[in-house]
Design a protein around this motif. Structure first.
Motif: not given
Lengths: 190, 190, 190, 190
Positions: C62-63, C66-67, C123, C127, C134-136, C139, C185, C189
């Motif tokens: 997932h991470m 997004a990144i 994480e 970030i 960012s969206t992540y 989230a 998330i 997303l």
């Protein structure tokens, strides 16, 4: 069907096969250099098999760099190649543990022969699926190198019952023959 | 969510599962061919499981070639499939070590049944997420092959308490049934 | 720097970690179902750790879905996460071999705590590199789930010296909490 | 020839090398924390080698991020790097099992030296193939860091026969020197 996942899966299996052989190098209990001596034959056979698996990875890489479409038959022939190669850690270890005794060299030679035959089978099936007119098909059409390898494997395996050392030298010559980049393919593809 | 990493991770796990079984083939101490005899049943069960994991990799490959979008449920169902398959080295080894004794064949059959059920679960969840109207959904909608396999697994597992050899033959038939390329999917996708 | 190879390497390590635990399930010598009994606690701890590694793979997936951009710090934090996870086969095995004795559950809890802390570190670093907008980043900004997990890990580890079973139940609750898809998330997303 | 599969295969081998070392941490039979004491030196040497393999993965990643085209020579030099790294689990384990005895530290230092030399060889061959005018070639042209590492490895290996602890500290300094991101490359590539 594309070759992406076939390549990824094969890379995984070959990476494991090439690496788990090192697990068979059991650490000796003493801390002296002399204590490493019993590990030496196993180490030599490890180097040998590492080179062989490296060659197969190399050829696999070259082949699927050129071939783009496969079918179910090629998938299964590829699994057969991986199966034969997955037995190398076992036959390598048996040979190393028994100081390159006759029978163990014979089995090792037989294993190399099986790897070679299965690879040629896969190559033929892939070329057949592509139509036989591809650049790769032309590049490997002569089969001279393959025929020579197969002959040496058979001779070496039979010879190992009498002169295992000569067999190992023969297998070693085949290895060197393949380590030298496959100029046929590089030339044709460039 | 795309399937790239799910495929990469599954390829990794399947490559390890298919290869670590060879670690269970313990090298005998003697150098005679007769010394290899105790390894033979383990070798046979290794071949058997290699084919099975190969089939699952093949089906996995076909499925995620057709299915492009997944959700969290499919991810977890996929992990369940991998978990069931990761137990094969254990059940294979137990069966090989005990010369295909009744209980060990039953457990092996149960393991194959669990793999099969979890794969069908994953397939259903993936189709449901895609909306059920996809080409893949139509290709595998009949479930005839799956139903037949499941029935044979259940029969084989129960039968193994009386005639383990017959069970193995039955499991072998299922394997062959799946090795023959899944023409349903190939036809529909082409 | 893109995340392609970080993901590929992590997939490889996680695939190995999740699978080598099965090598610790030593095949019993007898062929009776009763002979499997001593394997049972190890099997239970295997299931447990399989789920945990599965959760981490899921979150990792997932991470890095997004990144998109990372730096050297994130690379090393990722290696720290992999290191902590690579110890799970050891702590799992110790716990399974000693029938979930107090000390062994405490060490297992400590291992889970280390995995969790290193993941949060990674994480945060990722970030920070992305700029926090960012969206992540949004989230996962609340950290509620992470804080709750960490608290339970600390409590569970301390408690294990008195009531190891309760600790295991607590660790199990954290696992379930994470198996349920990370809706934060997915929502943000989508 | 592109680098995709070389990277995938190397990721696989490095992932296995970094993880199988944990298999050498044999679980003690007792459940007390004191029972873990004999595992401690092995654990320390595991951390050490984990960092080293991590560094190589990192450098490998940086290098093939910058270099896009390779030839057969680079493929084989890469296999040599992987071979040297695949011996780390063995030398690490020998050192851990013998409480960092003189000979064992010397062999470990020699192994690190071999890894380093083979990596530099691969780097030179890759740069030569690219024409020596690439950004990467300029970024690593000074070789200062490489020369310093090699010198320390040689000194450390020789010193280990007298003061193994000092050797370990020296090897540790090299590690830290490389963990700090390779600013040369990052600067030039940005």
């Amino acid at each position: 069907m594309t070759t992406t996942r076939l390549e990824a899966f094969s890379d995984g299996v070959l990476a494991i096969v090439i690496t788990i052989m090192v697990l068979e190098l059991k650490v000796p209990h003493g801390a002296g250099f002399a204590d490493l001596k019993p590990v030496l034959p196993k180490f030599l056979s490890y180097i040998f098999s590492f080179i062989y698996v490296g060659i197969y990875w190399n050829n696999h890489h070259h082949m699927f760099h050129a071939i783009k479409k496969i079918n179910g038959k090629v998938l299964w022939a590829n699994l057969l190649v991986l199966f034969c190669l997955s037995l190398l850690p076992f036959t390598t270890d048996w040979m190393g543990e028994n100081l390159f005794a006759k029978n163990t060299v014979a089995l090792y030679g037989f294993n190399l022969l099986a790897c070679s035959l299965s690879f040629i089978l896969m190559e033929r099936l892939a070329i057949q699926h592509e139509g036989g007119q591809s650049t790769y098909a032309k590049a490997v059409s002569s089969l001279r190198k393959e025929r020579l390898s197969l002959t040496i494997y058979v001779v070496g395996t039979l010879l190992s019952f009498f002169l295992p050392i000569v067999s190992l030298v023969l297998f070693y010559i085949v290895a060197i023959m393949w380590v030298i980049p496959d100029t046929r393919i590089e030339k044709t593809l460039d």
